[in-house]
Design an enzyme around this catalytic site. Structure first.
Site, PDB file in Angstrom:
ATOM      1  N   SER A 139     -19.395  26.217   6.933  1.00 30.62           N
ATOM      2  CA  SER A 139     -20.601  25.811   6.220  1.00 30.62           C
ATOM      3  C   SER A 139     -21.817  26.166   7.059  1.00 30.62           C
ATOM      4  O   SER A 139     -21.804  26.012   8.277  1.00 30.62           O
ATOM      5  CB  SER A 139     -20.570  24.310   5.949  1.00 30.62           C
ATOM      6  OG  SER A 139     -21.794  23.908   5.372  1.00 30.62           O
ATOM      7  N   HIS A 172     -25.067  24.846   6.869  1.00 27.44           N
ATOM      8  CA  HIS A 172     -26.083  23.853   7.258  1.00 27.44           C
ATOM      9  C   HIS A 172     -25.690  22.986   8.439  1.00 27.44           C
ATOM     10  O   HIS A 172     -26.486  22.191   8.919  1.00 27.44           O
ATOM     11  CB  HIS A 172     -26.513  22.997   6.058  1.00 27.44           C
ATOM     12  CG  HIS A 172     -25.538  21.953   5.615  1.00 27.44           C
ATOM     13  ND1 HIS A 172     -25.690  20.626   5.965  1.00 27.44           N
ATOM     14  CD2 HIS A 172     -24.432  22.016   4.860  1.00 27.44           C
ATOM     15  CE1 HIS A 172     -24.693  19.939   5.412  1.00 27.44           C
ATOM     16  NE2 HIS A 172     -23.923  20.763   4.743  1.00 27.44           N
ATOM     17  N   THR A 216     -24.047  35.576  -9.220  1.00 26.39           N
ATOM     18  CA  THR A 216     -24.963  36.348  -8.378  1.00 26.39           C
ATOM     19  C   THR A 216     -25.127  35.654  -7.035  1.00 26.39           C
ATOM     20  O   THR A 216     -25.346  34.444  -6.980  1.00 26.39           O
ATOM     21  CB  THR A 216     -26.326  36.500  -9.078  1.00 26.39           C
ATOM     22  OG1 THR A 216     -26.094  37.138 -10.336  1.00 26.39           O
ATOM     23  CG2 THR A 216     -27.289  37.326  -8.247  1.00 26.39           C
ATOM     24  N   CYS A 239     -21.400  10.884   4.247  1.00 30.62           N
ATOM     25  CA  CYS A 239     -20.904  10.804   2.871  1.00 30.62           C
ATOM     26  C   CYS A 239     -20.641   9.370   2.447  1.00 30.62           C
ATOM     27  O   CYS A 239     -20.711   9.043   1.284  1.00 30.62           O
ATOM     28  CB  CYS A 239     -19.615  11.596   2.721  1.00 30.62           C
ATOM     29  SG  CYS A 239     -19.606  13.102   3.662  1.00 30.62           S
TER      30      CYS A 239
HETATM   31  C1  LIG Z   1     -20.080  18.822   6.105  1.00 34.01           C
HETATM   32  C2  LIG Z   1     -18.626  19.054   6.007  1.00 34.01           C
HETATM   33  C3  LIG Z   1     -18.048  19.629   4.863  1.00 34.01           C
HETATM   34  C4  LIG Z   1     -18.856  19.932   3.614  1.00 34.01           C
HETATM   35  O1  LIG Z   1     -19.696  21.018   3.792  1.00 34.01           O
HETATM   36  P1  LIG Z   1     -20.915  21.222   2.737  1.00 34.01           P
HETATM   37  O2  LIG Z   1     -21.465  22.561   3.107  1.00 34.01           O
HETATM   38  O3  LIG Z   1     -21.858  20.098   2.979  1.00 34.01           O
HETATM   39  O4  LIG Z   1     -20.315  21.209   1.375  1.00 34.01           O
HETATM   40  C5  LIG Z   1     -16.700  19.862   4.848  1.00 34.01           C
HETATM   41  N1  LIG Z   1     -15.949  19.559   5.906  1.00 34.01           N
HETATM   42  C6  LIG Z   1     -16.442  19.013   7.031  1.00 34.01           C
HETATM   43  C7  LIG Z   1     -15.546  18.719   8.174  1.00 34.01           C
HETATM   44  C8  LIG Z   1     -17.803  18.731   7.107  1.00 34.01           C
HETATM   45  O5  LIG Z   1     -18.287  18.174   8.212  1.00 34.01           O
END
Ligand SMILES: *Cc1c(COP(=O)(O)O)cnc(C)c1O
Length: 401
Positions: free
Chosen positions: A196, A198, A234, A322
């Protein structure tokens, strides 16, 4: 002072600058043939190369998605639907991120069988448990690389070896480990790996799934056939460009950041445990990320501690982002076998390499003050009276306060 980098990170200036033109001048659709489209396609190719380089993969093994959650869904449902005729058994752990856990819950409703391996007090699974769980029906093992709440790192390489011997597909969620410790798909023996953007100073809403060459998955999103038909729609060109840059920076700075963060982490652990009575570290001391620690304090309500710390200018979390607006006990901490009361008194601190002004002593003082203040008001703490000596643990001359 932002200490919740496991929840998300700030987009770095270099990443932002690289993305900016793709919102305005370079807005072309990468699937078109004229120049402005070709420029977008080139930008995608470069980003794909950068992501691949960061995990020792080939560019054609990288599939862009909308983030870690989608990558986990694509890996798990993609393999489950592809291999359902071969078997319907999947093995995982009981401390996975909700993106894995709830995906597996959904598959259970479709008659897949899931084995949840326990973790022990150190937050790690045992290889023996894994070996025992494997059956002829097992089609997939999914075990996260590093945990997002306690920062423990699972023995992925070893799990991968076993999966390969038994010809079972192996997925790991490397969202938290990526950019913090080495993530090399060859060394880890994985077939699928989620990333991911971010969590590594890139933009939100972008990620990737590594799919090893020769591994087939069923797509979740059907449409125009982008990403070789595995993920139609896209492409999020500016986001992907930013993600690519963030990957490049993360790998260049990996060792330097590791040194810096792990030494702050070690000092923090040492001082918190030495200064604050009845404070404990959650998860294994050694097998952990350099930037993440999770403590628990006896007779403390995590939410109250977070608010006091916030008032002093420190943003940290209890449990994971979360689940922090629900008051449910963290499933991860519960899985460690902790007393349900103790589970509520946890504090997660996740550091960023750029937090140069972070002063460990000052922070530990603030935690200590806040913990004492809360304990003074806590019936749980007062129950801890030492009746024989007729004094509580807090005041030297106490006659039952
Ligand atoms: C943040 C996280 C995700 C989810 O990623 P997103 O880009 O926010 O959907 C999945 N797995 C772990 C271990 C994370 O820390």
């Amino acid at each position: 002072m932002y200490l919740d980098n496991s929840a998300t990170t700030q987009v770095s200036e270099e990443v932002f600058n690289e993305m900016e033109p793709y919102f305005t001048q370079e807005f072309g659709n990468p699937s078109t043939l004229y120049k402005i489209g070709r420029e977008s396609k080139k930008a995608l190719d470069l980003a794909r190369q950068r992501v691949a380089d960061a995990i020792n993969a080939k560019p054609e093994e990288i599939f862009f998605t909308s983030g870690g959650s989608e990558s986990d869904n694509l890996a798990i449902k993609g393999i489950a639907f592809k291999l359902a005729k071969k078997g319907k058994h999947i093995i995982t752990t009981n401390i996975e991120h909700p993106a894995v856990k709830n995906t597996l819950g959904f598959l259970e409703s479709l008659d897949f069988k899931v084995t949840y391996l326990p973790v022990y007090e150190d937050g790690l699974i045992k290889i023996e448990d894994l070996k025992e769980a494997i059956t002829d029906e097992t089609i997939l093992i999914t075990v996260m690389h590093a945990n997002n709440e306690i920062g423990t790192v699972q023995p992925i390489e070893e799990i991968g070896k076993i999966a390969r011997e038994k010809k079972i597909k192996f997925h790991t969620d490397a969202v938290q480990s990526f950019g913090k410790i080495e993530v090399d798909v060859e060394k880890l023996n994985v077939d699928l790996l989620s990333l991911s953007s971010h969590k590594i100073n890139g933009p939100k809403g972008v990620g990737a799934l590594y799919i090893k060459k020769g591994t087939r998955v069923v797509p979740l999103i059907h449409g125009g056939g982008q990403e070789k038909g595995i993920r139609s729609g896209t492409e999020n060109v500016p986001g992907i460009v930013g993600f690519g840059k963030a990957c490049e920076l993360a790998s260049q700075q990996l060792e330097q950041h590791y040194e810096k963060l792990s030494s702050i982490r070690d000092e923090l652990i040492e001082k918190v445990l030495a200064t604050i009575p009845e404070a404990y570290l959650n998860g294994d001391r050694e097998n952990r990320l350099p930037n993440l620690v999770n403590f628990r304090f006896k007779a403390i309500e995590g939410e109250s501690l977070i608010l006091l710390l916030d008032a002093k200018g420190y943003q940290a979390s209890t449990g994971s982002a979360c689940s922090s607006n629900t008051l449910e006990a963290s499933p991860v901490l519960t899985a460690l076998g902790l007393d349900p009361v103790d589970v509520h008194g946890s504090l997660r601190i996740s550091l960023a390499p750029e937090s140069d002004e972070f002063d460990v002593d000052e922070f530990v003082n603030v935690i200590e003050e806040s913990v004492s203040r809360l304990r003074e008001m806590s019936p749980l703490w007062n129950q801890e009276l030492d009746y024989d000596g007729v004094m509580c643990k807090k005041h030297d001359d106490c006659r039952l306060c």
